[in-house]
Design a protein around this motif. Sequence first.
Motif, mmCIF file in Angstrom:
data_model
loop_
_atom_site.group_PDB
_atom_site.id
_atom_site.type_symbol
_atom_site.label_atom_id
_atom_site.label_comp_id
_atom_site.label_asym_id
_atom_site.label_seq_id
_atom_site.Cartn_x
_atom_site.Cartn_y
_atom_site.Cartn_z
ATOM 1 N N MET A 193 0.986 -1.037 -0.461
ATOM 2 C CA MET A 193 0.437 0.327 -0.338
ATOM 3 C C MET A 193 0.769 0.821 -0.080
ATOM 4 S SD MET A 193 -3.212 1.038 2.293
ATOM 5 C CE MET A 193 -2.094 1.021 4.391
ATOM 6 N N ASN A 194 0.781 2.417 -1.049
ATOM 7 C CA ASN A 194 0.962 3.304 -0.846
ATOM 8 C C ASN A 194 0.137 4.824 -0.754
ATOM 9 O OD1 ASN A 194 4.078 2.404 -1.886
ATOM 10 N ND2 ASN A 194 3.195 1.565 -3.411
ATOM 11 N N LEU A 195 0.854 5.806 -0.821
ATOM 12 C CA LEU A 195 0.202 7.075 -0.941
ATOM 13 C C LEU A 195 0.110 7.325 -1.834
ATOM 14 C CD1 LEU A 195 0.097 8.261 3.244
ATOM 15 C CD2 LEU A 195 -1.775 7.338 1.944
ATOM 16 N N GLU A 196 -0.119 8.096 -2.652
ATOM 17 C CA GLU A 196 -0.492 9.237 -3.701
ATOM 18 C C GLU A 196 -1.240 10.752 -3.674
ATOM 19 O OE1 GLU A 196 -1.980 8.840 -7.920
ATOM 20 O OE2 GLU A 196 -1.406 6.827 -7.152
ATOM 21 N N PRO A 197 -0.423 11.383 -3.881
ATOM 22 C CA PRO A 197 -1.262 12.870 -3.711
ATOM 23 C C PRO A 197 -2.872 13.305 -4.095
ATOM 24 C CG PRO A 197 1.092 13.036 -3.744
ATOM 25 C CD PRO A 197 0.914 11.962 -3.958
ATOM 26 N N LEU A 198 -3.729 13.080 -3.635
ATOM 27 C CA LEU A 198 -4.318 13.570 -4.284
ATOM 28 C C LEU A 198 -4.928 15.400 -4.679
ATOM 29 C CD1 LEU A 198 -7.297 12.208 -5.399
ATOM 30 C CD2 LEU A 198 -8.062 12.758 -3.670
ATOM 31 N N ALA A 199 -5.205 15.996 -3.627
ATOM 32 C CA ALA A 199 -5.346 17.099 -3.856
ATOM 33 C C ALA A 199 -5.072 18.016 -2.542
ATOM 34 C CB ALA A 199 -6.457 17.100 -4.099
ATOM 35 N N THR A 200 -4.678 19.480 -2.510
ATOM 36 C CA THR A 200 -4.746 20.134 -1.530
ATOM 37 C C THR A 200 -6.238 21.027 -1.050
ATOM 38 O OG1 THR A 200 -1.725 20.225 -1.573
ATOM 39 C CG2 THR A 200 -3.665 22.244 -0.030
ATOM 40 N N THR A 249 -12.242 4.833 -4.104
ATOM 41 C CA THR A 249 -11.254 5.257 -4.052
ATOM 42 C C THR A 249 -11.244 5.676 -2.080
ATOM 43 O OG1 THR A 249 -10.331 5.778 -6.016
ATOM 44 C CG2 THR A 249 -9.660 6.877 -3.745
ATOM 45 N N LEU A 250 -9.977 5.000 -1.667
ATOM 46 C CA LEU A 250 -10.257 5.746 0.028
ATOM 47 C C LEU A 250 -9.170 7.260 0.039
ATOM 48 C CD1 LEU A 250 -10.388 2.367 1.499
ATOM 49 C CD2 LEU A 250 -12.241 3.808 1.027
ATOM 50 N N ALA A 251 -9.593 7.811 0.600
ATOM 51 C CA ALA A 251 -8.143 9.054 1.234
ATOM 52 C C ALA A 251 -7.667 9.366 2.908
ATOM 53 C CB ALA A 251 -8.541 9.641 -0.148
ATOM 54 N N VAL A 252 -7.077 9.827 2.707
ATOM 55 C CA VAL A 252 -6.586 10.216 4.403
ATOM 56 C C VAL A 252 -5.957 11.264 3.757
ATOM 57 C CG1 VAL A 252 -6.593 7.417 5.153
ATOM 58 C CG2 VAL A 252 -4.011 8.616 4.403
ATOM 59 N N ALA A 253 -6.061 12.184 4.966
ATOM 60 C CA ALA A 253 -5.434 13.568 4.684
ATOM 61 C C ALA A 253 -5.416 14.327 6.509
ATOM 62 C CB ALA A 253 -6.090 14.475 4.263
ATOM 63 N N SER A 254 -3.792 14.644 6.341
ATOM 64 C CA SER A 254 -3.840 15.758 7.599
ATOM 65 C C SER A 254 -3.828 17.061 7.246
ATOM 66 C CB SER A 254 -1.362 15.620 7.035
ATOM 67 O OG SER A 254 -1.536 16.538 8.538
ATOM 68 N N ALA A 255 -4.194 17.421 8.460
ATOM 69 C CA ALA A 255 -4.691 19.087 8.573
ATOM 70 C C ALA A 255 -4.238 19.738 9.311
ATOM 71 C CB ALA A 255 -6.970 18.143 8.886
ATOM 72 N N TYR A 277 -6.147 21.045 4.736
ATOM 73 C CA TYR A 277 -5.377 19.711 4.654
ATOM 74 C C TYR A 277 -4.876 18.862 2.847
ATOM 75 C CZ TYR A 277 -10.654 17.663 2.847
ATOM 76 O OH TYR A 277 -11.783 17.354 2.358
ATOM 77 N N ASP A 278 -3.565 17.832 2.955
ATOM 78 C CA ASP A 278 -3.875 17.257 1.772
ATOM 79 C C ASP A 278 -4.076 16.271 2.041
ATOM 80 O OD1 ASP A 278 -1.651 19.686 0.733
ATOM 81 O OD2 ASP A 278 -1.041 19.062 2.824
ATOM 82 N N ALA A 279 -4.663 15.181 1.022
ATOM 83 C CA ALA A 279 -5.325 14.488 1.143
ATOM 84 C C ALA A 279 -4.545 13.373 -0.384
ATOM 85 C CB ALA A 279 -6.980 14.054 0.653
ATOM 86 N N TYR A 280 -4.425 12.420 0.319
ATOM 87 C CA TYR A 280 -3.917 10.996 -0.314
ATOM 88 C C TYR A 280 -4.483 10.218 -0.858
ATOM 89 C CZ TYR A 280 0.320 14.127 1.862
ATOM 90 O OH TYR A 280 1.186 15.096 1.872
ATOM 91 N N THR A 281 -4.395 9.746 -1.868
ATOM 92 C CA THR A 281 -5.555 8.358 -2.220
ATOM 93 C C THR A 281 -4.667 7.083 -1.645
ATOM 94 O OG1 THR A 281 -4.346 7.891 -4.018
ATOM 95 C CG2 THR A 281 -6.163 9.074 -3.586
ATOM 96 N N LEU A 282 -5.080 5.836 -0.960
ATOM 97 C CA LEU A 282 -4.057 4.696 -0.646
ATOM 98 C C LEU A 282 -4.548 3.974 -1.669
ATOM 99 C CD1 LEU A 282 -6.602 4.386 2.532
ATOM 100 C CD2 LEU A 282 -3.860 4.520 2.149
ATOM 101 N N THR A 283 -3.222 3.519 -2.391
ATOM 102 C CA THR A 283 -2.775 2.227 -3.373
ATOM 103 C C THR A 283 -3.054 1.021 -3.178
ATOM 104 O OG1 THR A 283 -1.010 3.080 -4.236
ATOM 105 C CG2 THR A 283 -2.358 5.009 -4.654
#
Length: 149
Positions: free
Chosen positions: A1-8, A128-134, A143-149
């Motif tokens: 599993m990796n994190l791919e930048p999605l959007a700010t 798609t599931l995403a996580v973010a640091s806010a 927040y910066d959101a990242y998709t879980l790949t």
Amino acid sequence: MNLEPLATFTVRLDPILDLGDSQWGRRRFVAITGGSFDGARLSGEVLAGGGDWQVVHADGSITVDTRYTLRTHDGAHLYISTSGVRHGPPEVLRRIADGEIVDPSEYYFRLFCRFETGDRRYQWLNRTLAVASAARTADAVKYDAYTLT
């Protein structure tokens, strides 16, 4: 599993509406007034009308529960919901509550993001599931959101 930048995301907020204590903690509502998001595959504006139905717990931590609508740069409408937690030392949480700009490294603010749309161009987000640091500012959450790949 990796994190791919999605959007700010920058989500602008109205002042907090305090609903009082409940069996879960202090219930608050924060209306979303607009904003924007920008990423390689996803960009556009946050529409006014959503909100954060949050609970502040006895230890000062906050459970976040947002629901709002996005309009992409090419006209698609997306529903987004986030759930998460914000906690930190009492003095840091007090500074945030007072509207200070506080370095996000001084507290923990993380989100889980789900999307929903009927627009064919963005149906990949439905799966798609995403996580973010806010970070919280006086009138917004960023927040910066990242998709879980």
